[in-house]
Motif scaffolding. Structure first.
Motif, PDB file in Angstrom:
ATOM      1  N   VAL A 170       0.838  -1.246  -0.076  1.00 35.73           N
ATOM      2  CA  VAL A 170      -0.146   0.056  -0.164  1.00 35.73           C
ATOM      3  C   VAL A 170       0.858   1.294  -0.196  1.00 35.73           C
ATOM      4  N   ALA A 171       1.716   1.174   0.683  1.00 41.31           N
ATOM      5  CA  ALA A 171       2.907   2.339   0.838  1.00 41.31           C
ATOM      6  C   ALA A 171       3.346   2.526  -0.657  1.00 41.31           C
ATOM      7  N   ARG A 172       3.961   1.643  -1.194  1.00 39.50           N
ATOM      8  CA  ARG A 172       4.392   1.578  -2.713  1.00 39.50           C
ATOM      9  C   ARG A 172       3.516   2.383  -3.521  1.00 39.50           C
ATOM     10  N   VAL A 173       2.315   2.066  -3.390  1.00 38.98           N
ATOM     11  CA  VAL A 173       1.096   2.588  -4.419  1.00 38.98           C
ATOM     12  C   VAL A 173       1.037   4.093  -3.902  1.00 38.98           C
ATOM     13  N   LEU A 174       0.867   4.435  -2.570  1.00 39.96           N
ATOM     14  CA  LEU A 174       0.920   5.842  -2.249  1.00 39.96           C
ATOM     15  C   LEU A 174       2.280   6.556  -2.484  1.00 39.96           C
ATOM     16  N   GLY A 175       3.213   5.934  -2.935  1.00 42.00           N
ATOM     17  CA  GLY A 175       4.488   6.570  -3.229  1.00 42.00           C
ATOM     18  C   GLY A 175       5.424   7.038  -2.039  1.00 42.00           C
ATOM     19  N   LEU A 176       4.987   6.179  -1.029  1.00 38.16           N
ATOM     20  CA  LEU A 176       5.737   6.485   0.243  1.00 38.16           C
ATOM     21  C   LEU A 176       7.024   5.835   0.357  1.00 38.16           C
ATOM     22  N   GLY A 177       7.369   4.898  -0.334  1.00 38.86           N
ATOM     23  CA  GLY A 177       8.686   4.206  -0.267  1.00 38.86           C
ATOM     24  C   GLY A 177       8.770   2.939   0.675  1.00 38.86           C
ATOM     25  N   TYR A 178      10.044   2.516   0.626  1.00 37.38           N
ATOM     26  CA  TYR A 178       9.985   1.275   1.612  1.00 37.38           C
ATOM     27  C   TYR A 178      11.013   1.487   2.740  1.00 37.38           C
ATOM     28  N   PRO A 179      10.923   0.816   3.872  1.00 33.66           N
ATOM     29  CA  PRO A 179       9.434   0.097   4.140  1.00 33.66           C
ATOM     30  C   PRO A 179       8.529   0.840   4.545  1.00 33.66           C
ATOM     31  N   GLY A 180       7.187   0.353   4.224  1.00 30.07           N
ATOM     32  CA  GLY A 180       5.912   1.032   4.010  1.00 30.07           C
ATOM     33  C   GLY A 180       5.353   1.429   5.651  1.00 30.07           C
ATOM     34  N   GLY A 181       5.543   0.142   6.336  1.00 32.25           N
ATOM     35  CA  GLY A 181       4.821   0.138   7.619  1.00 32.25           C
ATOM     36  C   GLY A 181       4.872   1.341   8.528  1.00 32.25           C
ATOM     37  N   PRO A 182       6.386   1.869   8.957  1.00 33.99           N
ATOM     38  CA  PRO A 182       6.301   2.950   9.669  1.00 33.99           C
ATOM     39  C   PRO A 182       5.891   4.354   9.108  1.00 33.99           C
ATOM     40  N   LYS A 183       6.179   4.579   7.831  1.00 36.63           N
ATOM     41  CA  LYS A 183       5.693   5.567   6.931  1.00 36.63           C
ATOM     42  C   LYS A 183       4.046   5.805   6.905  1.00 36.63           C
ATOM     43  N   ILE A 184       3.269   4.683   6.767  1.00 36.05           N
ATOM     44  CA  ILE A 184       2.002   4.696   6.855  1.00 36.05           C
ATOM     45  C   ILE A 184       1.456   5.081   8.238  1.00 36.05           C
ATOM     46  N   ASP A 185       2.130   4.469   9.234  1.00 40.59           N
ATOM     47  CA  ASP A 185       1.884   4.827  10.757  1.00 40.59           C
ATOM     48  C   ASP A 185       1.931   6.248  11.057  1.00 40.59           C
ATOM     49  N   LYS A 186       3.134   6.634  10.440  1.00 36.40           N
ATOM     50  CA  LYS A 186       3.261   8.117  10.794  1.00 36.40           C
ATOM     51  C   LYS A 186       2.145   8.980   9.981  1.00 36.40           C
ATOM     52  N   LEU A 187       1.899   8.990   8.684  1.00 32.49           N
ATOM     53  CA  LEU A 187       0.840   9.511   8.039  1.00 32.49           C
ATOM     54  C   LEU A 187      -0.381   9.394   8.575  1.00 32.49           C
TER      55      LEU A 187
END
Ligand code: KG4
Ligand code: ZN
Length: 333
Positions: A170-187
């Motif tokens: 999901v993070a990749r689709v949203l263009g957030l980069g790897y690893p996606g977990g921490p990025k989605i969590d923050k967003l």
């Protein structure tokens, strides 16, 4: 007598070594993460991961011993992640562990990576049985029942994608980069739960399913792009995270209730998720469940958890000889 276990972990993109006393006290840990190297590729590239393990494993082991102010003669046994994971990466750690075991004549203890994640909790406080372990990582989403040390009964697990894998996609689709977990969590913290997404596997089993949710996010993103509408990424992250957390909480709660168990531990990289940690804390307060959550440094891959698990495996007589091989997949036992 005190037992010092040296653990080695190299199943994915972290090269790690640690020394743990009596399965519960961290003496020294070194984790060399390759995240920055793989970020450019949007995920872990197995061959690159193996090459970096080869380059770094000796240095990581040496640094750990130095940090602990110990040498190999002080070590009682060597615990190694034999699987599951990337085969090339696993083999690097395994060969290092076998070499040390042979040269210094120390017992070699094979540890399943998920047993390691579970025993990360033992570095915080003793495990209390019976317990339910909610394992949430890049490769696993499992509910495990334990009646005693090193006895694992799988109640259920994901039928398709693991929850961490879903976060990363999901993070990749949203263009957030790897690893996606921490990025989605923050967003997710900056957004609101406004997007309607399907509830994954809303049934009476202890199983999970995240591929439908992943597809729903991909389709939604695609549709909005076609309609020239802008996705509000923070809101989509918040909506996605809420659906994931609700599904994990619901099945975990059922597993605790149906088995009349009052101790819950969580394990794996996704256990670092702040939204999940908060939601589980609230659920456990409401349900009068004793909850154990490892500190973030022990949630993601590290060798301290392998050394901790290795101590209890050793107590059960689980010792391997030099014919031990790595396994890219294996059930937890
Ligand atoms: O346990 P782990 O380090 O490696 C495996 O054994 O798979 O877990 C890695 C996974 C990745 O999918 C990563 O995106 C996820 O854990 N992760 C998170 C968070 N931190 C790591 N997922 C959600 N929220 C986080 N804060
Ligand atoms: Zn892991």
């Amino acid at each position: 007598m005190d037992k010092y276990i040296l653990g080695i972990e190299s199943s994915c993109d972290e090269t790690s070594c640690a020394i743990v006393k009596n399965g519960c006290e961290e003496i020294a840990t070194v984790v060399l993460s390759q995240i920055d190297i793989h970020t450019d590729f949007g995920g872990v590239v197995p061959e690159i991961a193996s090459r970096h393990h080869v380059k770094n494993i000796t240095m990581v082991i040496e640094q750990t011993l130095k940090k602990a102010n110990m040498n190999m003669t002080d070590i009682d046994a060597i615990a190694i992640t034999y699987g599951p994971g990337l085969i090339g990466s696993l083999l690097v750690g395994l060969e290092a562990a076998k070499t040390l075991s042979y040269i210094y004549q120390k017992p070699l203890i094979p540890v399943h990576h998920i047993a390691g994640h579970i025993y990360a909790n033992s570095l915080v406080r003793p495990l209390q049985f019976p317990l339910i372990a909610l394992v949430v990582s890049g490769g696993h989403t499992d509910l495990i029942k334990m009646d005693s040390h090193y006895s694992f009964e799988k109640l259920g697990g994901t039928l398709d994608d693991a929850v961490g894998e879903c976060y990363d996609k999901v993070a990749r689709v949203l263009g957030l980069g790897y690893p996606g977990g921490p990025k989605i969590d923050k967003l997710a913290k900056q957004g609101n739960n406004t997007y309607s997404l399907p509830t994954p596997l809303n049934d009476d089993s202890y199983n999970f399913s995240y591929s439908g949710l992943k597809s729903a996010v991909i389709n939604l993103n695609h549709k909005e792009q076609q309609r020239k509408q802008k996705i509000i990424k923070a809101d989509l992250a918040a909506s996605f995270q809420q659906v994931v957390i609700d599904s994990l909480i619901k099945k975990t709660k059922r597993a605790l209730k149906n088995n009349d168990i009052h101790h819950l531990i969580i394990a794996g990289g996704v256990a670092a998720n702040e939204g999940l940690r908060e939601a589980l804390t609230i659920m456990c307060e409401q349900e009068n469940i004793d909850l154990s959550i490892p500190p973030i440094k022990f949630c993601t891959d590290n060798a301290a958890m392998i050394a901790a698990a290795g101590y209890f495996a050793y107590q059960k007589g689980r010792v391997a000889d030099l014919a031990l091989n790595s396994k890219s997949s294996d059930y937890l036992h």
